[in-house]
Design a protein around this motif. Structure first.
Motif, PDB file in Angstrom:
ATOM      1  N   CYS A 158       0.768  -1.311   0.039  1.00 13.65           N
ATOM      2  CA  CYS A 158       0.041   0.008   0.075  1.00 13.65           C
ATOM      3  C   CYS A 158       0.890   1.315   0.104  1.00 13.65           C
ATOM      4  O   CYS A 158       1.804   1.417   0.756  1.00 13.65           O
ATOM      5  N   CYS A 161       0.374   3.818   3.543  1.00 12.77           N
ATOM      6  CA  CYS A 161       0.826   3.400   4.660  1.00 12.77           C
ATOM      7  C   CYS A 161       2.514   2.523   4.822  1.00 12.77           C
ATOM      8  O   CYS A 161       2.809   2.254   5.499  1.00 12.77           O
ATOM      9  N   CYS A 184      -5.046   2.368   8.283  1.00  8.49           N
ATOM     10  CA  CYS A 184      -4.909   3.030   6.947  1.00  8.49           C
ATOM     11  C   CYS A 184      -6.333   2.563   6.143  1.00  8.49           C
ATOM     12  O   CYS A 184      -6.741   1.730   6.128  1.00  8.49           O
ATOM     13  N   GLU A 186      -6.733   3.398   2.928  1.00  5.72           N
ATOM     14  CA  GLU A 186      -6.486   2.994   1.403  1.00  5.72           C
ATOM     15  C   GLU A 186      -6.525   1.455   1.495  1.00  5.72           C
ATOM     16  O   GLU A 186      -7.303   0.895   0.601  1.00  5.72           O
ATOM     17  N   CYS A 187      -5.950   0.839   2.476  1.00  8.09           N
ATOM     18  CA  CYS A 187      -5.896  -0.677   2.369  1.00  8.09           C
ATOM     19  C   CYS A 187      -6.737  -1.375   3.432  1.00  8.09           C
ATOM     20  O   CYS A 187      -6.766  -2.730   3.608  1.00  8.09           O
TER      21      CYS A 187
END
Ligand code: ZN
Ligand code: ZN
Length: 368
Positions: A158, A161, A184, A186-187
């Motif tokens: 990712c 992070c 995080c 995003e992931c």
């Protein structure tokens, strides 16, 4: 001299492990160096608290300490860092959620157990029954086999992070300088993202499906009986196993019978004459009529016990059927019948002063 770890955590020797943990959390929050930046003694105190928790927070070490006043092995690096924000302190400040999110990572996740309520009749409960049920459930994706990746694709680190699965923010709060750690987005805490997710399941590794299943209900189940069908629950992802399916039996109330365990109860009407003279009657059983001899002189409310005519027991054997005899007094005597009963009363030497039903009816009407 050995330190008094109980005094350091401010608890008694009889404290439970939960109380130890609670005391530690409270003190660690209070004396965390990030919180007490300007207190030079906080660091020392924090190490002491950690040391005390290292010993008392672990039941084995605690019993060793209780008996010998010390613990054999202590961590070589000291106590300031043994519970880093990535370990126990993460929990202290943010609860378990963050850890669970990180633990999800690339690890296998087993499918959840499912529950299905199955309604059956008392007759079906007695004989056992086979039912086909339609069950909506998540199945492991057959295209990616639960990996969530397109065939040949692999997860990438990712970029947000850099694989840690969480982000740390320095914050100035009323309590002082503070480091906040968040999962995080995003992931989702995995530390990896899929550039090419499986098109079938969109990377989740699972699909919603409906499944037809045959459930064999054994004879003797009761309302609330749980049948476990191993590995018929939700499918897992990334190699995780299937959950189980629990079928909860709901036995519908019966118009004729009530049930207690494996015994059945019912009621049968008898006429006054049947009760007095005795008779051969047929009693409704679960699997057909049962011929029963009624002894002469049967009293109202008398109970018959018909052995092995109840429900089968799951452990083998059968319950009994209890029949309560309800004596029904005639309300429609014709004049000749009335005369016969009066003659009978005379024969038995009973002095009755018969009333007229029509008169009683009128009085009842008046009273209302
Ligand atoms: Zn898939
Ligand atoms: Zn990330």
């Amino acid at each position: 001299m050995a330190k008094d770890y109980y005094a350091i955590l401010g608890i008694g020797q009889g404290a439970t492990q939960n109380e130890v943990k609670a005391a530690y959390r409270r003190l660690a929050r209070e004396f965390h160096p990030d919180v007490r930046k300007d207190d030079p003694q906080a660091d020392e105190r924090f190490k002491e608290i950690n040391e005390a928790y290292y010993v008392l927070g672990d039941p084995d070490r605690r019993s060793q300490y209780d008996r010998f006043g010390q613990v054999g092995e202590m961590p070589a690096q000291g106590f300031g860092d043994i519970f880093s924000p990535f370990d126990d302190l993460f929990e202290v400040f943010f609860g378990r959620r963050g850890r669970a999110a990180r633990a999800r990572g690339a690890e296998a996740v087993g499918g959840a157990d499912l529950r299905f309520d199955l309604a059956i009749s008392l007759e079906e409960a007695a004989t056992g029954v086979e039912r086909t049920i339609t069950l909506p459930r998540l199945e492991t994706c057959p295209v990616c086999f639960g990996t969530g990746r397109e065939r040949g694709g692999s997860p990438e680190t990712c970029p947000t992070c850099r694989g840690a699965g969480e982000l740390r923010y320095a914050q100035q709060t009323v309590f002082g300088h503070f480091t906040q750690v968040v999962t995080c987005r995003e992931c989702g805490g995995r530390g990896t993202i899929l550039r090419h997710p499986c098109p079938e399941c969109e990377g989740t590794g699972r699909r919603e499906t409906t499944r037809e299943l045959t459930v064999k209900v054994p004879p003797g189940v009761d309302d609330g009986t749980r049948l476990r069908l191993p590995a018929e629950g939700e499918g897992g992802v990334r190699g995780g196993g299937r959950g189980d399916l629990y079928v909860v039996i709901r036995v519908a109330p019966h118009p004729t019978f009530t049930r207690e365990g494996s015994d059945l109860f019912t009621e049968v009407p008898l006429t006054m004459l049947q009760a007095a003279l005795g008779d051969e009657i047929s009693v409704p059983g679960l699997d057909g009529a049962i011929p029963v001899a009624i002894p002469p002189g049967t009293q109202p409310g008398a109970r018959l016990r018909l052995r092995d005519r109840g429900m089968p027991d799951l452990r083998g054997g059968k319950g009994d059927l209890y029949v309560r005899l309800r004596v029904v007094i005639p309300t429609d005597l014709t004049p000749p019948q009335r005369q016969t009963l009066l003659a009978l009363a005379d024969l038995r030497g009973e002095k009755v002063r018969p009333q007229r039903r029509s008169l009683w009816k009128k009085m009842k009407d008046l009273l209302q």
